[in-house]
Enzyme design. Sequence first.
Site, PDB file in Angstrom:
ATOM      1  N   LYS A 125       0.866  -1.386  -0.341  1.00  0.00           N
ATOM      2  CA  LYS A 125       0.115  -0.040  -0.264  1.00  0.00           C
ATOM      3  C   LYS A 125       1.216   1.324   0.238  1.00  0.00           C
ATOM      4  CE  LYS A 125      -3.865  -2.172   2.015  1.00  0.00           C
ATOM      5  NZ  LYS A 125      -4.493  -2.829   3.425  1.00  0.00           N
ATOM      6  N   GLN A 173      -4.426  -1.226   9.688  1.00  0.00           N
ATOM      7  CA  GLN A 173      -4.773  -3.089   8.666  1.00  0.00           C
ATOM      8  C   GLN A 173      -5.008  -3.830   9.782  1.00  0.00           C
ATOM      9  OE1 GLN A 173      -3.603  -3.455   5.693  1.00  0.00           O
ATOM     10  NE2 GLN A 173      -3.652  -5.253   5.948  1.00  0.00           N
ATOM     11  N   ASP A 213     -10.812   2.872   3.984  1.00  0.00           N
ATOM     12  CA  ASP A 213     -10.983   2.056   4.186  1.00  0.00           C
ATOM     13  C   ASP A 213     -12.678   1.720   4.250  1.00  0.00           C
ATOM     14  OD1 ASP A 213      -9.592   0.104   4.073  1.00  0.00           O
ATOM     15  OD2 ASP A 213      -8.693   0.237   5.996  1.00  0.00           O
TER      16      ASP A 213
HETATM   17  N1  GUN Z   1      -7.191  -6.865   5.911  1.00  0.00           N
HETATM   18  C1  GUN Z   1      -7.851  -7.837   5.055  1.00  0.00           C
HETATM   19  N2  GUN Z   1      -8.104  -6.619   4.271  1.00  0.00           N
HETATM   20  C2  GUN Z   1      -7.828  -5.346   5.129  1.00  0.00           C
HETATM   21  C3  GUN Z   1      -8.481  -4.107   4.278  1.00  0.00           C
HETATM   22  O1  GUN Z   1      -9.035  -3.890   2.914  1.00  0.00           O
HETATM   23  N3  GUN Z   1      -7.949  -2.834   5.394  1.00  0.00           N
HETATM   24  C4  GUN Z   1      -7.928  -3.277   6.371  1.00  0.00           C
HETATM   25  N4  GUN Z   1      -7.523  -2.309   7.194  1.00  0.00           N
HETATM   26  N5  GUN Z   1      -7.379  -3.970   6.889  1.00  0.00           N
HETATM   27  C5  GUN Z   1      -7.004  -5.839   5.812  1.00  0.00           C
END
Ligand code: GUN
Length: 295
Positions: A53, A97, A120
């Site tokens: 990311k 995350q 998100d």
């Molecule tokens: N863990 C797995 N997929 C995601 C996501 O799209 N965002 C976040 N913050 N954590 C994740």
Amino acid sequence: MPAALIRGKDIAVTIQEELAAEVRHLQTMGIVPGLVTILVGDDPASQSYVRAKNKTAHALGIHSEQRSRPAATTEEELLALIAEYNSNSAIHGILVQLPLPRHIDESKVLAAIDPAKDVDGFHPVNVGKMLLGEPCFLPCTPHGIIELLQRSGVETSGAEVVVVGRSNIVGKPVANLLIQKRAGGNATVTLCHTRTRDMAFHTKRADILIVAAGVPQMIKADMVKEGAVVIDVGVNRIGESESGKAILVGDVDFAGVVEKAKAITPVPGGVGPMTITMLMHNTVQSAKTAHNIMA
Ligand code: GUN
């Protein structure tokens, strides 16, 4: 004839080029979109997602910061970190995350993020707006799936869509986006989960099958209709190559299903790159909204 590949990686590159141009335009106005990723603990999969990311953000000209905290971090410490970024005007997107260590209340943490920085789309306010079909940050993987379908020319209107998996991150929101009365929606959706009595009965009816169950290769060819479009959201590490690289498989038995489907996403290179791309999209959008720039 084997299925056509829906190459998320290529579609993601196209969208990222559009975003990079938008970021350059914002920079001429002195605006730099900013993203912070917060990682608690040392889960290798999460570390690799967060790294990807930040790398993509950097490549697009988005300012990005990564804050890593040990697994023993307390809920209070994490909430304090979020509060710090809620009031930092250089940061337009805050991503925590998931999953978080068990001693931290995930709902409490997600609800602490300023909804205007919730790139998100996990804050209850944004989840509610999504359900109502109001403008909001859409969750990245479900939004990425809708973009993949639309940009691959797959019609969702009137289609029988079966979603396997009811997570808050993928299953529930993607089912919801697909029933919205707008382009990329208007589908008839069935949501299957671990208590579904006869999974194959449902999956075999699907024009579009979306699998986000977290079970390696659970969808076999005999569970798929001839000519279906199959979107595989699974990323399962089933071992390591000799060079130490993770061996990844999806939730779909690709080798079997590719012979039956009309189109299928590969793993890796399918949905994954779209998730990251939609996060960048949300971050750019957030920076624009913060500076009253419309559309
Ligand atoms: N863990 C797995 N997929 C995601 C996501 O799209 N965002 C976040 N913050 N954590 C994740």
